[in-house]
Design a protein around this motif. Structure first.
Motif, short mmCIF file in Angstrom:
data_model
loop_
_atom_site.label_atom_id
_atom_site.label_comp_id
_atom_site.label_asym_id
_atom_site.label_seq_id
_atom_site.Cartn_x
_atom_site.Cartn_y
_atom_site.Cartn_z
N GLY A 1 0.82 -1.06 -0.17
CA GLY A 1 0.01 0.12 0.01
C GLY A 1 0.82 1.29 -0.08
N THR A 2 0.28 2.40 -0.05
CA THR A 2 0.79 3.69 -0.33
C THR A 2 1.55 3.99 1.11
OG1 THR A 2 -0.47 4.29 -1.83
CG2 THR A 2 0.76 6.14 -0.97
N GLY A 3 2.94 4.20 1.15
CA GLY A 3 3.48 4.43 2.47
C GLY A 3 3.91 3.21 3.38
N ALA A 4 3.92 2.17 2.92
CA ALA A 4 4.00 0.94 3.76
C ALA A 4 4.89 0.15 2.73
CB ALA A 4 2.93 -0.08 4.09
N LEU A 5 5.95 -0.39 3.26
CA LEU A 5 7.32 -1.03 2.84
C LEU A 5 7.60 -2.24 3.83
CD1 LEU A 5 8.81 -0.92 -0.03
CD2 LEU A 5 10.44 0.36 1.28
N ALA A 6 7.89 -3.46 2.97
CA ALA A 6 8.50 -4.68 3.83
C ALA A 6 10.05 -4.71 3.16
CB ALA A 6 7.40 -5.62 3.54
N THR A 7 10.85 -4.74 3.90
CA THR A 7 12.01 -5.06 3.56
C THR A 7 12.75 -5.78 4.62
OG1 THR A 7 13.17 -2.96 4.65
CG2 THR A 7 12.52 -2.84 2.37
N PRO A 8 14.07 -6.50 4.46
CA PRO A 8 14.71 -7.09 5.46
C PRO A 8 15.16 -6.43 6.80
CG PRO A 8 15.74 -7.94 3.33
CD PRO A 8 14.83 -6.70 3.06
N LEU A 9 15.22 -5.11 6.57
CA LEU A 9 15.40 -4.35 7.68
C LEU A 9 14.22 -4.24 8.76
CD1 LEU A 9 17.46 -1.53 6.05
CD2 LEU A 9 18.25 -3.61 7.21
N GLY A 10 13.10 -4.52 8.20
CA GLY A 10 11.75 -4.41 8.92
C GLY A 10 10.60 -4.00 8.12
N LEU A 11 9.45 -3.90 8.69
CA LEU A 11 8.08 -3.56 8.08
C LEU A 11 7.81 -2.04 8.50
CD1 LEU A 11 5.77 -4.31 6.46
CD2 LEU A 11 4.68 -5.28 8.42
N ALA A 12 8.10 -1.20 7.68
CA ALA A 12 7.72 -0.01 7.91
C ALA A 12 6.68 0.68 7.34
CB ALA A 12 8.95 0.94 7.44
N GLY A 13 5.86 1.55 8.03
CA GLY A 13 4.49 2.02 7.59
C GLY A 13 3.48 1.24 8.14
N ASP A 14 2.20 1.91 7.64
CA ASP A 14 0.98 1.16 8.21
C ASP A 14 0.42 0.28 6.91
OD1 ASP A 14 -1.22 0.10 9.44
OD2 ASP A 14 -2.68 2.25 9.12
#
Length: 525
Positions: A262-275
């Protein structure tokens, strides 16, 4: 006249082959659309609460067929009344139409009857793709009257690109899969294929591990969506069609950029950022938890690392006999080709799921492609050079081991010779006294019994030159030796000489007397 007739026959034969290829392309499109229509109608019939009638099922089949080619659909029956785009392509669903186009183009240039005319490669590509796109245009027009009409912009871009790409791959296969003449280009394509295969396999492992790790949440989501058995079967088929998408998402996650939720949410190996705006769906229930990532998430970086190693190894082995400049160019070309392939797959695996925040869902194509290029160039290039240097090393010749000396056999102890029988009356030699050997009476260690040797022939005269100067020895001239005093005759030789002298004197006297008488007779008157 004959030449013109043969030429016209050849032209007519090629025209017929071109028309046949065009018809076969249209049949391939109709076959794919018909297969999906049968599947959708079977699900509609088995549903306990069918809705929309048979026409709605056919429109749904047409929309799914277009979606399999990368065409975005538009949902008009939303709660807010605002049309919402739907652009995530089930990649397994796209395998059927792509395979049909590929097989049709390959069989057009490789017919079973070798005597039948066939078009040129460019003509076959245009004929198969043209016939397919004609049927696709009819399906696009038909979908406009249904609940899922096609987006005309994406239909004009993705649909021809997918068809031309699949048909081109089929023609390339029919021609024997020729590679470019330059060795660097061929090595780059092979390396890119090896790296992409390993990357997708690693993404599949990551997705499967996540599903197993959060199996409870996945099962709860599956049971919450599908109630009846028909709904569960349909949902299971949809999940199966989306498994390749999960593999691409896992590969993008391991590369580093991850994927958008979704807009403003990103899942990477460093963690899950945003809502994250995650709709209830079994595959989305396996997402990593919110917050900072730990070692299980960081371990995903092993996937692009292994893929880059495979890419560099393939390039290094292919360019091992050439210069280092060729290896560098091939490695960079492989990195670029791998990045382009990853970007295309990421763009197809992601897309919008709705309006507003759901417009950005899945991997960002340009970020995933750029990350693949960086991994391949940073790791694959040194690996390729290392593999090339290792392959060009001159092995040291192995010196043969000296053979082991043979074991000297043990000499048995000399047995005492049997005692010779003594003649009667002979005295026995005292103990400690050596008994002389009858063959060596002088005791000098020489066997005088030469007559015992077989083939022995004694010399009755000595050779003329008993000692010869070697041929290589220098010949020296010595002054003449003084006359040696004649040897003194022995008694026998002296007697014989005196007798011979007496006989000579007697003969001389007799001859003198005879001559005197002759002289006296001649002088008397």
């Amino acid at each position: 006249m004959t030449h013109l007739t043969e030429h016209s026959l050849v032209q007519s034969g090629r025209s017929a082959a071109f028309a046949t290829a065009c018809v076969r392309g249209g049949l391939a499109a109709g076959l794919g659309a018909g297969a999906l229509a049968v599947l959708v109608i079977a699900a509609w019939i088995s549903s306990p609460f069918p809705d929309g009638g048979a026409g709605g099922a056919l429109h749904l089949a047409a929309g799914l067929w277009l979606l399999a080619h990368g065409v975005d659909l538009v949902r008009t029956d939303t709660l807010g009344g605002v049309p919402a785009p739907l652009g995530i392509v089930p990649l397994l669903l796209a395998a059927l139409p792509v395979w049909l186009v590929f097989r049709t183009a390959r069989s057009t240039l490789d017919p079973a009857d070798e005597t039948s005319p066939r078009p040129s490669p460019a003509g076959a590509l245009g004929a198969v793709a043209g016939g397919y796109l004609l049927v696709a245009a009819v399906i696009v027009v038909y979908s406009e009257s249904g609940p899922l009409p096609a987006d005309l912009v994406t239909a004009g871009l993705w649909l021809p690109g997918v068809v031309l790409g699949a048909a081109g791959a089929g023609i390339w296969t029919a021609l024997g899969r020729p590679l470019p003449g330059r060795a660097e280009t061929a090595a780059a394509l092979r390396g890119a294929g090896a790296g992409l295969a390993v990357l997708l396999a690693g993404g599949t492992v990551l997705a499967g591990t996540a599903l197993v790790w959060r199996a409870g949440a996945v099962r709860a989501s599956y049971e919450g969506i599908a109630g009846e058995w028909s709904g569960r079967v349909a949902l299971a088929l949809l999940l199966l069609a989306l498994l390749p998408n999960a593999a691409v998402w896992g590969a993008a996650y391991g590369l580093g950029p991850g994927f958008a939720l979704g807009t403003g949410a990103l899942a990477t190996p460093l963690g899950l950022a945003g809502d994250p705006a995650v709709p209830p769906f079994p595959l989305l229930a396996a997402l990593p938890p919110e917050g900072r990532g730990g070692w299980p998430q960081w371990a995903a970086a092993a996937v692009p690392l292994v893929a880059a190693l495979a890419l560099g190894r393939s390039v290094g082995r292919s360019t091992g006999t050439g210069p280092a400049r060729g290896t560098v160019l091939a490695a960079l070309g492989a990195a670029g080709a791998c990045g382009v392939a990853v970007a295309l797959l990421a763009g197809a695996a992601g897309g919008p799921l709705g309006a507003d925040r759901l417009r950005a869902f899945g991997p960002v194509w340009w970020q995933a492609g750029a990350a693949a290029v960086l991994w391949a160039a940073a790791v694959g290039l040194p690996v390729a050079l290392t593999v090339r240097a290792w392959g060009r090393r001159v092995p040291r010749p192995k010196l043969p081991r000296p053979p082991k000396p043979p074991k000297v056999p043990k000499v048995p102890k000399a047995q005492k010779p049997p005692k010779a029988q003594e003649a009667p009356g002979a005295r026995a030699a005292p103990e400690g006294t050596a008994v002389p050997d009858p063959r060596d009476p002088l005791g000098i260690g020489f066997d005088f019994s030469l007559d015992d040797d077989e083939g022995y022939e004694p010399y009755d005269y000595l050779p003329a030159s008993w000692e010869r100067t070697p041929a290589t020895a220098p010949v020296t001239t010595s002054p003449p030796a003084p006359e040696a005093e004649p040897p003194r005759p022995s008694e026998t030789a002296g007697a014989e000489g005196a007798a011979r002298k007496a006989e000579g004197k007697t003969e001389e006297k007799a001859a003198g007397r005879a001559e005197g008488k002759q002289d006296g007779g001649e002088g008397t008157p």
